[in-house]
Design an enzyme around this catalytic site. Structure first.
Site, short mmCIF file in Angstrom:
data_model
loop_
_atom_site.label_atom_id
_atom_site.label_comp_id
_atom_site.label_asym_id
_atom_site.label_seq_id
_atom_site.Cartn_x
_atom_site.Cartn_y
_atom_site.Cartn_z
N LYS A 155 -39.48 64.46 87.63
CA LYS A 155 -38.64 63.53 87.37
C LYS A 155 -39.05 61.96 88.02
CE LYS A 155 -33.58 62.22 87.03
NZ LYS A 155 -32.36 62.50 87.17
N LYS A 196 -28.64 61.66 93.47
CA LYS A 196 -29.49 60.65 93.72
C LYS A 196 -30.11 60.67 95.28
CE LYS A 196 -26.68 57.14 91.25
NZ LYS A 196 -26.05 55.93 91.47
N GLU A 247 -16.50 49.69 93.28
CA GLU A 247 -17.65 48.90 92.83
C GLU A 247 -17.15 47.72 92.05
OE1 GLU A 247 -19.83 50.99 89.41
OE2 GLU A 247 -20.79 51.82 91.19
N ASP A 261 -27.63 51.49 91.51
CA ASP A 261 -26.62 51.58 90.65
C ASP A 261 -27.54 51.69 89.19
OD1 ASP A 261 -23.80 51.40 90.16
OD2 ASP A 261 -24.68 50.06 88.32
N SER A 262 -27.16 52.81 88.25
CA SER A 262 -27.78 53.06 87.30
C SER A 262 -27.04 53.43 86.05
CB SER A 262 -28.89 54.27 87.45
OG SER A 262 -28.11 55.23 88.24
N ASN A 322 -23.46 60.31 95.74
CA ASN A 322 -24.21 61.01 94.76
C ASN A 322 -25.42 61.92 95.56
OD1 ASN A 322 -25.74 61.94 92.66
ND2 ASN A 322 -24.92 60.67 91.37
P1 IMP Z 1 -23.57 55.10 89.07
O1 IMP Z 1 -24.89 54.77 89.25
O2 IMP Z 1 -23.06 55.80 90.27
O3 IMP Z 1 -22.62 54.03 88.71
O4 IMP Z 1 -23.64 56.08 87.82
C1 IMP Z 1 -24.47 56.05 86.89
C2 IMP Z 1 -24.37 57.27 85.91
O5 IMP Z 1 -25.36 57.29 85.01
C3 IMP Z 1 -24.26 58.42 86.65
O6 IMP Z 1 -23.08 59.33 86.94
C4 IMP Z 1 -24.68 59.42 85.38
O7 IMP Z 1 -23.79 59.96 84.73
C5 IMP Z 1 -25.84 58.62 84.76
N1 IMP Z 1 -27.13 58.48 85.46
C6 IMP Z 1 -27.73 57.60 86.14
N2 IMP Z 1 -28.93 58.01 86.49
C7 IMP Z 1 -29.15 59.34 86.00
C8 IMP Z 1 -30.22 60.27 86.14
O8 IMP Z 1 -31.31 60.01 86.60
N3 IMP Z 1 -29.76 61.50 85.38
C9 IMP Z 1 -28.87 61.72 84.76
N4 IMP Z 1 -27.81 60.88 84.68
C10 IMP Z 1 -27.88 59.72 85.35
#
Ligand code: IMP
Length: 188
Positions: free
Chosen positions: A163, A13, A37, A66-67, A10
């Site tokens: 941000k 990120k 994952e 991860d978020s 990503n």
């Molecule tokens: P992962 O951490 O790749 O599993 O995905 C987390 C998902 O949460 C992302 O694909 C976004 O859709 C959403 N997400 C996580 N952090 C953010 C952020 O800072 N802004 C917008 N969407 C986020």
């Protein structure tokens, strides 16, 4: 300059982490490993496993992150499934689920996991806020519909620097960097 590998596919990120870590003299190299994952409800657990798996492959100090977005009125949905829900329902799908819902509370959570030959350590960041009634600004993912407490702007209306001050990722990365710089000082 110190450097660290950020395992992620990503680029958004990566940009956010680059801007924040540069201020502390840490350079990032991003690597996309495409590892599976683990499916779990807990982002800390997911991040820890991803860091472990990534270290096994790269054998170099690294971080993964991860978020997820947890919406109160939807009982915490989409949470750890945020990326899937973003790809399927998208922002408009979430807004539709929230149609006529007055209670807009949500929390963005991030877990940054660090791994090296000796340890795995997880740092978390959380940001409380509200889901807006319509998308505003640009950004990525759910940025245009999340308004962090303490601001009237959505993440989508903020610069990366701004941000980072408010965001779950900025907070988790800051915890990581405090620990990492202290650790580097001790060992250098
Ligand atoms: P992962 O951490 O790749 O599993 O995905 C987390 C998902 O949460 C992302 O694909 C976004 O859709 C959403 N997400 C996580 N952090 C953010 C952020 O800072 N802004 C917008 N969407 C986020």
């Amino acid at each position: 300059m110190a450097s660290i590998i950020f395992v992620t596919g990503n680029k958004n990120k990566v940009r956010e982490a680059e801007v924040l870590l540069r201020r502390f003299g840490i350079n990032i190299t991003d690597v996309n490993l495409d590892i599976d994952e683990v499916q779990a409800d807990d982002i800390e657990y997911i991040a820890r496993h991803a860091a472990e798996d990534s270290y096994r492959i790269l054998k170099k100090a690294l971080i993964v992150e991860d978020s997820g977005l947890y919406i109160s009125a939807l009982n915490g949905f989409p949470g750890p499934y945020s990326s899937y829900v973003y790809r399927t329902l998208g922002i408009n799908g979430i807004l539709k689920l929230m149609d006529n819902v007055e209670e807009r509370d949500a929390i963005f959570k991030a877990a940054v996991a660090y791994a090296d030959e000796k340890i795995i350590k997880v740092f978390v960041g959380e940001t409380k806020g509200k889901i807006s009634f319509e998308p505003r600004g640009r950004g990525w993912g759910f940025d245009p519909i999340f308004i962090p407490d303490g601001s009237s702007k959505t993440f989508g209306e903020m610069s990366t620097d701004e941000k980072n001050v408010f965001s779950h990722r900025g907070k988790a990365l800051l915890e990581f960097v405090k620990w990492f710089t202290a650790k580097s000082t001790i060992h250098s």
